[in-house]
Motif scaffolding. Structure first.
Motif, PDB file in Angstrom:
ATOM      1  N   LEU A   1       0.839  -1.198   0.000  1.00  0.00           N
ATOM      2  CA  LEU A   1       0.000   0.000   0.000  1.00  0.00           C
ATOM      3  C   LEU A   1       0.875   1.251   0.000  1.00  0.00           C
ATOM      4  CD1 LEU A   1      -2.750  -0.942   2.592  1.00  0.00           C
ATOM      5  CD2 LEU A   1      -2.876  -1.034   0.101  1.00  0.00           C
ATOM      6  N   ALA A   2       0.365   2.289  -0.580  1.00  0.00           N
ATOM      7  CA  ALA A   2       1.064   3.571  -0.601  1.00  0.00           C
ATOM      8  C   ALA A   2       1.010   4.207   0.786  1.00  0.00           C
ATOM      9  CB  ALA A   2       0.414   4.503  -1.620  1.00  0.00           C
ATOM     10  N   ILE A   3       1.969   5.068   1.044  1.00  0.00           N
ATOM     11  CA  ILE A   3       2.028   5.758   2.332  1.00  0.00           C
ATOM     12  C   ILE A   3       0.724   6.506   2.591  1.00  0.00           C
ATOM     13  CG2 ILE A   3       3.203   7.585   3.623  1.00  0.00           C
ATOM     14  CD1 ILE A   3       5.014   5.216   3.311  1.00  0.00           C
ATOM     15  N   SER A   4       0.193   7.143   1.548  1.00  0.00           N
ATOM     16  CA  SER A   4      -1.033   7.920   1.741  1.00  0.00           C
ATOM     17  C   SER A   4      -2.205   7.028   2.159  1.00  0.00           C
ATOM     18  CB  SER A   4      -1.378   8.676   0.458  1.00  0.00           C
ATOM     19  OG  SER A   4      -1.566   7.773  -0.610  1.00  0.00           O
ATOM     20  N   GLU A   5      -2.275   5.830   1.583  1.00  0.00           N
ATOM     21  CA  GLU A   5      -3.374   4.928   1.946  1.00  0.00           C
ATOM     22  C   GLU A   5      -3.192   4.384   3.364  1.00  0.00           C
ATOM     23  OE1 GLU A   5      -5.961   1.326   0.000  1.00  0.00           O
ATOM     24  OE2 GLU A   5      -4.417   2.315  -1.159  1.00  0.00           O
ATOM     25  N   ILE A   6      -1.950   4.078   3.713  1.00  0.00           N
ATOM     26  CA  ILE A   6      -1.673   3.614   5.076  1.00  0.00           C
ATOM     27  C   ILE A   6      -2.041   4.712   6.076  1.00  0.00           C
ATOM     28  CG2 ILE A   6       0.130   2.882   6.679  1.00  0.00           C
ATOM     29  CD1 ILE A   6       1.593   1.665   4.230  1.00  0.00           C
ATOM     30  N   ALA A   7      -1.701   5.943   5.730  1.00  0.00           N
ATOM     31  CA  ALA A   7      -2.031   7.065   6.614  1.00  0.00           C
ATOM     32  C   ALA A   7      -3.544   7.175   6.804  1.00  0.00           C
ATOM     33  CB  ALA A   7      -1.470   8.357   6.032  1.00  0.00           C
ATOM     34  N   ARG A   8      -4.286   6.961   5.721  1.00  0.00           N
ATOM     35  CA  ARG A   8      -5.746   7.007   5.809  1.00  0.00           C
ATOM     36  C   ARG A   8      -6.262   5.873   6.688  1.00  0.00           C
ATOM     37  NH1 ARG A   8      -6.521   8.676   0.969  1.00  0.00           N
ATOM     38  NH2 ARG A   8      -6.120   6.683  -0.007  1.00  0.00           N
ATOM     39  N   MET A   9      -5.691   4.672   6.514  1.00  0.00           N
ATOM     40  CA  MET A   9      -6.123   3.525   7.314  1.00  0.00           C
ATOM     41  C   MET A   9      -5.836   3.726   8.795  1.00  0.00           C
ATOM     42  SD  MET A   9      -5.105   0.045   5.435  1.00  0.00           S
ATOM     43  CE  MET A   9      -5.771  -0.372   3.860  1.00  0.00           C
ATOM     44  N   MET A  10      -4.654   4.280   9.077  1.00  0.00           N
ATOM     45  CA  MET A  10      -4.246   4.439  10.465  1.00  0.00           C
ATOM     46  C   MET A  10      -4.721   5.757  11.060  1.00  0.00           C
ATOM     47  SD  MET A  10      -0.380   2.837  10.267  1.00  0.00           S
ATOM     48  CE  MET A  10      -0.133   2.890  12.044  1.00  0.00           C
ATOM     49  N   ASP A  11      -5.368   6.586  10.211  1.00  0.00           N
ATOM     50  CA  ASP A  11      -5.847   7.891  10.650  1.00  0.00           C
ATOM     51  C   ASP A  11      -4.696   8.697  11.264  1.00  0.00           C
ATOM     52  OD1 ASP A  11      -7.788   9.808  10.840  1.00  0.00           O
ATOM     53  OD2 ASP A  11      -8.457   9.157  12.822  1.00  0.00           O
ATOM     54  N   THR A  12      -3.605   8.739  10.498  1.00  0.00           N
ATOM     55  CA  THR A  12      -2.357   9.341  10.949  1.00  0.00           C
ATOM     56  C   THR A  12      -1.755  10.130   9.790  1.00  0.00           C
ATOM     57  OG1 THR A  12      -1.998   7.389  12.320  1.00  0.00           O
ATOM     58  CG2 THR A  12      -0.094   8.754  11.916  1.00  0.00           C
ATOM     59  N   PRO A  13      -1.047  11.218  10.067  1.00  0.00           N
ATOM     60  CA  PRO A  13      -0.373  11.948   8.977  1.00  0.00           C
ATOM     61  C   PRO A  13       0.664  11.074   8.267  1.00  0.00           C
ATOM     62  CG  PRO A  13      -0.398  13.256  10.991  1.00  0.00           C
ATOM     63  CD  PRO A  13      -0.903  11.898  11.348  1.00  0.00           C
ATOM     64  N   GLU A  14       0.890  11.356   6.983  1.00  0.00           N
ATOM     65  CA  GLU A  14       1.820  10.562   6.183  1.00  0.00           C
ATOM     66  C   GLU A  14       3.227  10.552   6.768  1.00  0.00           C
ATOM     67  OE1 GLU A  14       1.772  11.398   2.006  1.00  0.00           O
ATOM     68  OE2 GLU A  14      -0.416  11.422   1.938  1.00  0.00           O
ATOM     69  N   ASN A  15       3.680  11.676   7.259  1.00  0.00           N
ATOM     70  CA  ASN A  15       5.033  11.726   7.838  1.00  0.00           C
ATOM     71  C   ASN A  15       5.153  10.836   9.070  1.00  0.00           C
ATOM     72  OD1 ASN A  15       6.189  13.360   5.893  1.00  0.00           O
ATOM     73  ND2 ASN A  15       5.590  15.241   6.953  1.00  0.00           N
ATOM     74  N   THR A  16       4.074  10.705   9.810  1.00  0.00           N
ATOM     75  CA  THR A  16       4.094   9.820  10.971  1.00  0.00           C
ATOM     76  C   THR A  16       4.207   8.374  10.522  1.00  0.00           C
ATOM     77  OG1 THR A  16       2.738  11.407  12.184  1.00  0.00           O
ATOM     78  CG2 THR A  16       2.838   9.164  13.062  1.00  0.00           C
ATOM     79  N   VAL A  17       3.513   8.020   9.439  1.00  0.00           N
ATOM     80  CA  VAL A  17       3.617   6.667   8.889  1.00  0.00           C
ATOM     81  C   VAL A  17       5.051   6.395   8.451  1.00  0.00           C
ATOM     82  CG1 VAL A  17       2.885   5.138   7.020  1.00  0.00           C
ATOM     83  CG2 VAL A  17       1.204   6.544   8.201  1.00  0.00           C
ATOM     84  N   LYS A  18       5.674   7.375   7.808  1.00  0.00           N
ATOM     85  CA  LYS A  18       7.077   7.205   7.397  1.00  0.00           C
ATOM     86  C   LYS A  18       7.974   6.967   8.603  1.00  0.00           C
ATOM     87  CE  LYS A  18       6.590  10.095   3.288  1.00  0.00           C
ATOM     88  NZ  LYS A  18       6.947  11.387   2.681  1.00  0.00           N
ATOM     89  N   THR A  19       7.697   7.694   9.667  1.00  0.00           N
ATOM     90  CA  THR A  19       8.478   7.502  10.890  1.00  0.00           C
ATOM     91  C   THR A  19       8.254   6.109  11.458  1.00  0.00           C
ATOM     92  OG1 THR A  19       8.334   9.856  11.385  1.00  0.00           O
ATOM     93  CG2 THR A  19       8.878   8.401  13.217  1.00  0.00           C
TER      94      THR A  19
END
Length: 177
Positions: free
Chosen positions: A135-153
């Motif tokens: 999954l793309a970072i943006s989709e993961i961020a949507r799933m986790m209800d978290t900003p994209e930069n937080t997902v990258k971290t």
């Protein structure tokens, strides 16, 4: 195209359409549940619980195109609920049942699976969604209800911890885009 029609029907309350959607995504749901639970029985319980909760809440789906994102989010919550209720550790012996399409050897899968189960919840979720579901970072961020930069971290820290647990070296220079 067919899936979009099924989602619209399911949102309107069509149980047969919802059932077809679950069949379409059953393998993915099971694999994700297995990554969280580490054994077949708990993975099946998680998928069953997800099916029930998703069926009850399908009317709340606001954007049809994010059905799979929404369903995966429900599954992740169910996985954590089941794991919290059972409060059990992942016995390595049960990982022998690992269903995998990958070319990794069983021993490598066991080490990796065990290491993944020891990650923090957010790191584990990000790693599973990024590496096992592509999954793309943006989709993961949507799933986790978290900003994209937080997902990258989360991904960076999860990878670092996995490398430490598996004996690899981490140069700290990896970037995720």
């Amino acid at each position: 195209m067919k899936e979009a029609k099924l989602v619209k029907k399911a949102v309107k309350g069509n149980g047969k359409a919802f059932e077809e959607l679950l069949i379409i995504h059953s393998e993915r749901l099971y694999r994700t549940a297995f990554l969280y639970a580490g054994n077949r029985e708990d993975a099946l319980d998680i998928v069953q619980e997800t099916s029930c909760k998703a069926f009850q809440a399908i009317g709340q789906l606001k954007n049809d195109q994010y059905f799979l994102t929404w369903l995966t989010r429900v599954l992740i919550h169910c996985a954590y609920d089941v794991l919290k209720k059972r409060k059990k550790e992942l016995p390595v012996e049960k990982l022998v049942e690992l269903p995998s399409k990958s070319d990794l050897k069983v021993a490598e899968n066991l080490d990796l699976m065990e290491a993944i189960t020891h990650l923090k919840e957010q790191h584990r979720t990000a790693i599973i969604l990024f590496y096992y579901h592509d999954l793309a970072i943006s989709e993961i961020a949507r799933m986790m209800d978290t900003p994209e930069n937080t997902v990258k971290t989360y991904l960076q820290r999860g990878r670092k911890e996995l490398k430490n647990r598996l004996g690899g070296e981490h140069d700290g220079k990896e970037n995720i885009s």
